[in-house]
Structures are given as C-alpha cells and as structure tokens.
Design an enzyme around this catalytic site. Structure first.
Site, mmCIF file in Angstrom:
data_model
loop_
_atom_site.group_PDB
_atom_site.id
_atom_site.type_symbol
_atom_site.label_atom_id
_atom_site.label_comp_id
_atom_site.label_asym_id
_atom_site.label_seq_id
_atom_site.Cartn_x
_atom_site.Cartn_y
_atom_site.Cartn_z
ATOM 1 N N TYR A 157 40.788 31.798 25.849
ATOM 2 C CA TYR A 157 40.379 32.186 27.199
ATOM 3 C C TYR A 157 41.593 32.332 28.130
ATOM 4 O O TYR A 157 41.587 33.129 29.072
ATOM 5 C CB TYR A 157 39.360 31.178 27.748
ATOM 6 C CG TYR A 157 38.327 31.791 28.649
ATOM 7 C CD1 TYR A 157 37.310 32.576 28.144
ATOM 8 C CD2 TYR A 157 38.378 31.597 30.020
ATOM 9 C CE1 TYR A 157 36.373 33.153 28.976
ATOM 10 C CE2 TYR A 157 37.442 32.156 30.861
ATOM 11 C CZ TYR A 157 36.443 32.939 30.339
ATOM 12 O OH TYR A 157 35.523 33.501 31.162
ATOM 13 N N LYS A 164 39.763 31.127 36.625
ATOM 14 C CA LYS A 164 38.482 30.459 36.934
ATOM 15 C C LYS A 164 38.723 29.118 37.635
ATOM 16 O O LYS A 164 37.938 28.714 38.494
ATOM 17 C CB LYS A 164 37.656 30.245 35.650
ATOM 18 C CG LYS A 164 37.088 31.531 35.045
ATOM 19 C CD LYS A 164 36.146 32.266 35.981
ATOM 20 C CE LYS A 164 35.405 33.403 35.319
ATOM 21 N NZ LYS A 164 34.808 34.331 36.284
HETATM 22 P P1 NAD Z 1 30.257 42.463 33.289
HETATM 23 O O1 NAD Z 1 31.346 43.229 32.607
HETATM 24 O O2 NAD Z 1 28.892 43.001 33.171
HETATM 25 O O3 NAD Z 1 30.601 42.233 34.829
HETATM 26 C C1 NAD Z 1 31.917 42.144 35.344
HETATM 27 C C2 NAD Z 1 31.931 43.016 36.570
HETATM 28 O O4 NAD Z 1 33.159 42.860 37.303
HETATM 29 C C3 NAD Z 1 31.826 44.513 36.243
HETATM 30 O O5 NAD Z 1 30.707 45.063 36.911
HETATM 31 C C4 NAD Z 1 33.114 45.097 36.789
HETATM 32 O O6 NAD Z 1 32.970 46.418 37.261
HETATM 33 C C5 NAD Z 1 33.401 44.113 37.918
HETATM 34 N N1 NAD Z 1 34.779 44.178 38.409
HETATM 35 C C6 NAD Z 1 35.927 43.917 37.739
HETATM 36 N N2 NAD Z 1 36.986 44.111 38.554
HETATM 37 C C7 NAD Z 1 36.487 44.508 39.761
HETATM 38 C C8 NAD Z 1 37.067 44.863 41.004
HETATM 39 N N3 NAD Z 1 38.393 44.858 41.184
HETATM 40 N N4 NAD Z 1 36.260 45.213 42.031
HETATM 41 C C9 NAD Z 1 34.920 45.220 41.876
HETATM 42 N N5 NAD Z 1 34.304 44.877 40.724
HETATM 43 C C10 NAD Z 1 35.084 44.541 39.677
HETATM 44 O O7 NAD Z 1 30.339 40.996 32.645
HETATM 45 P P2 NAD Z 1 29.608 39.630 33.048
HETATM 46 O O8 NAD Z 1 29.748 38.777 31.835
HETATM 47 O O9 NAD Z 1 28.278 39.884 33.630
HETATM 48 O O10 NAD Z 1 30.617 39.014 34.128
HETATM 49 C C11 NAD Z 1 30.216 38.616 35.421
HETATM 50 C C12 NAD Z 1 30.874 37.303 35.802
HETATM 51 O O11 NAD Z 1 30.349 36.257 34.995
HETATM 52 C C13 NAD Z 1 32.404 37.266 35.608
HETATM 53 O O12 NAD Z 1 32.978 36.525 36.653
HETATM 54 C C14 NAD Z 1 32.531 36.505 34.305
HETATM 55 O O13 NAD Z 1 33.793 35.879 34.151
HETATM 56 C C15 NAD Z 1 31.422 35.486 34.492
HETATM 57 N N6 NAD Z 1 30.993 34.784 33.281
HETATM 58 C C16 NAD Z 1 30.647 35.482 32.162
HETATM 59 C C17 NAD Z 1 30.269 34.779 31.022
HETATM 60 C C18 NAD Z 1 29.906 35.506 29.756
HETATM 61 O O14 NAD Z 1 29.896 34.883 28.670
HETATM 62 N N7 NAD Z 1 29.592 36.810 29.805
HETATM 63 C C19 NAD Z 1 30.197 33.374 31.029
HETATM 64 C C20 NAD Z 1 30.553 32.696 32.202
HETATM 65 C C21 NAD Z 1 30.937 33.410 33.333
#
Ligand code: NAD
Length: 267
Positions: A157, A164
């Site tokens: 990670y 984070k």
């Molecule tokens: P996702 O790819 O669907 O969403 C990430 C989003 O961030 C995308 O829509 C992307 O366009 C947007 N983004 C990135 N840079 C950007 C910028 N500069 N301006 C505006 N938007 C921007 O993936 P997700 O898994 O739904 O991620 C959403 C959140 O959840 C993130 O913070 C991720 O770290 C967190 N998260 C994900 C997981 C997992 O396992 N998927 C677990 C814990 C936390």
C-alpha cells in the site's frame, strides 16, 4: 416509526468513476433518503458514465473538477453556491497515486510520486472542506474515505498509506476547527472493495481475499455497507454526536490481534 429523511438537504458527492465506486453506492442511498445531489467528477471522459448512472435522478448537478486544481475547485463551488445556496454535506471519496508506488519498495518513492499522492489523496480534503465550510450555513457533515493502512502496515500500500495517515489527521483538525460551526468531519475506513482504483494496487487479489477470510464475519464487505455508515454520518438525526472519528466498516478485520486458523477451526 423512525425514518431517515434527508429531504431538503443538499450535498456534493466527489469520486464517482463508475457503478462500482464507493461514492456511487453512497450517492444512491443519500438520494433514496431524499437528498438533492451534485456530483463532482474528474475529467470529461467520466461524464457519459455519470450521466447514465444518474439518469433517473431528479436534476443532479454534474460538475467537472480536478479537486487539486484551485481554479477548478473554486469554479465548482461557485456553481454550487449559485444553484444550492447552502450545502449540507460533502462526500469526499477521492484518491490517486501513480501505479508505480505500489510496484516498488516504499523507500524508493520519488518526491514527485509523494507530492502527487499527498495532493490528490489528502490535501484535496482540506481544499474541498475550505470551500464547503462557508456554504454550510446550517451546520453540516463532511465524510472522507480511508483505509486501515493509515494506521498499520499493509504490504504494497506504501505511499497511499502515508497519504491516508495524513488524510485522517487532516480530518481531525478540520473537525476541531469546524466543531463550533456544527460541521461534523469524519472518515470511514472501509475494508477492501473491488473498484477501479483498487485494480492498480499490486497484490490486491490477495489483500481482498485474505481481508475477507480473516475478518470476524469471514467475508468481504460491500459498497452498500459503507454507504449505510455514510448515511448515518450525513443524517443529523443519527450522526449528530460524531465528529473527528475514523469509523471502520470492515467486517471486524481491524479489531483482530492474531489469526490462528487451528483454534478457529475448533470453535
Ligand atoms: P474509484 O476509482 O471508483 O474512486 C476514486 C475516485 O477518485 C474516482 O472517481 C476518481 O476520478 C477520483 N479522483 C482521483 N483524483 C481526483 C482529483 N484530482 N479530483 C477529483 N477526483 C479525483 O475507487 P474507490 O475504491 O471507490 O475509491 C474511493 C475512495 O475510497 C478512495 O479514497 C479510496 O482510497 C477509498 N478506499 C477504497 C477501498 C477499496 O478497497 N476500494 C478501501 C478503503 C478506502
């Protein structure tokens, strides 16, 4: 009968890339509860899928913005002020790191990779909160998405884990500073979910299956379960006492101290 009614509440959802996005599951439940939604999306190429997803929603505002770009961020909030007047909640579900940071040891991270990751994944919350706060005239709720690696080592990670940690610390400082304005700021630390962003994490398949198998529920969580917690945090009725908090929605994985399969098989 208790009903969670968000009618009259207006909010901004950041981070819908497709139907698997955590932000989309959150948007669906908030809309179902009656909220009026604006979506901030990153790059014109995402607009068609967002239009398709939101086609049955009543007048969703679709606003393009790279939230790390001050001008685009300002322009998005100017439209929000004009269209909504007030803002009641923000869902910040945004993160980015170059794929290369997952593919090499953490100590090899470059300054450029560090800066890009911190800007998109941690600073973006502060930039958005700073613009949202003046519009939250009746108080409000800001919720971001984090992951266990903010606190513990999760191999691969790497740089995103550091971002984070910064994100969670930023969340606490924002919560402190906005407390008297009755604006709650919290993070949901979600278990692994198969989304677009997750695909670029090296070893995600193992992380996903182990995370599920070793959790208390012996299964992975769903986007809808994260959305349920987001609804709680947005709702004044349910979430009014919670701020500055990181809440785990991970089927109990974070509370485990040791994994002993032999003992578990005898239980
Ligand atoms: P996702 O790819 O669907 O969403 C990430 C989003 O961030 C995308 O829509 C992307 O366009 C947007 N983004 C990135 N840079 C950007 C910028 N500069 N301006 C505006 N938007 C921007 O993936 P997700 O898994 O739904 O991620 C959403 C959140 O959840 C993130 O913070 C991720 O770290 C967190 N998260 C994900 C997981 C997992 O396992 N998927 C677990 C814990 C936390």
């Amino acid at each position: 009968m208790l009903s969670i009614d968000l009618s009259g509440k207006k909010g901004l959802v950041l981070g819908v890339a497709n139907q698997r996005s955590i932000a989309w599951a959150i948007a669906e439940i908030l809309y179902e509860a009656g909220a009026e939604l604006a979506f901030g999306y990153f790059g014109e190429r995402l607009r068609p899928s967002l239009e398709k997803l939101t086609k049955n929603m009543n007048n969703p505002l679709l606003l393009e913005a790279d939230v790390t770009n001050d001008e685009e961020n300002t322009a998005m909030f100017e439209v929000l002020e004009k269209e909504f007047g007030v803002l009641d909640f923000v869902i910040h579900s945004v993160a980015f790191t170059p794929k290369s940071t997952f593919e090499k040891p953490f100590h090899k991270v470059t300054k450029e990779e560090w800066n890009i990751t911190m800007e998109a994944s941690a600073y973006s919350l502060v930039a958005v909160a700073n613009k949202a706060m003046p519009l939250m005239k009746n108080g409000g709720s800001i919720t971001t998405l984090s992951y266990l690696a903010a606190e513990r080592v999760v191999p691969y990670y790497n740089m995103m884990a550091v971002a984070k940690s910064a994100l969670e610390a930023s969340m606490r400082y924002l919560a402190y500073e906005f407390g008297e304005k009755n604006i709650r700021v919290n993070a949901i630390s979600a278990g692994a979910l198969r989304t677009l962003s997750a695909r670029s994490i090296s070893g995600f398949g193992t992380l996903y299956s182990k995370g599920g198998d070793l959790s208390m529920f012996k299964r992975n969580i769903t986007q809808k379960e994260v959305a349920g917690m987001a609804l709680t945090l947005v709702s004044d009725r349910l979430g009014s006492g919670i701020t500055g908090e990181t809440i785990y929605v991970d089927a109990g994985y974070q509370a485990m101290g040791m994994f002993i399969e032999e003992i578990e098989s005898r239980l």
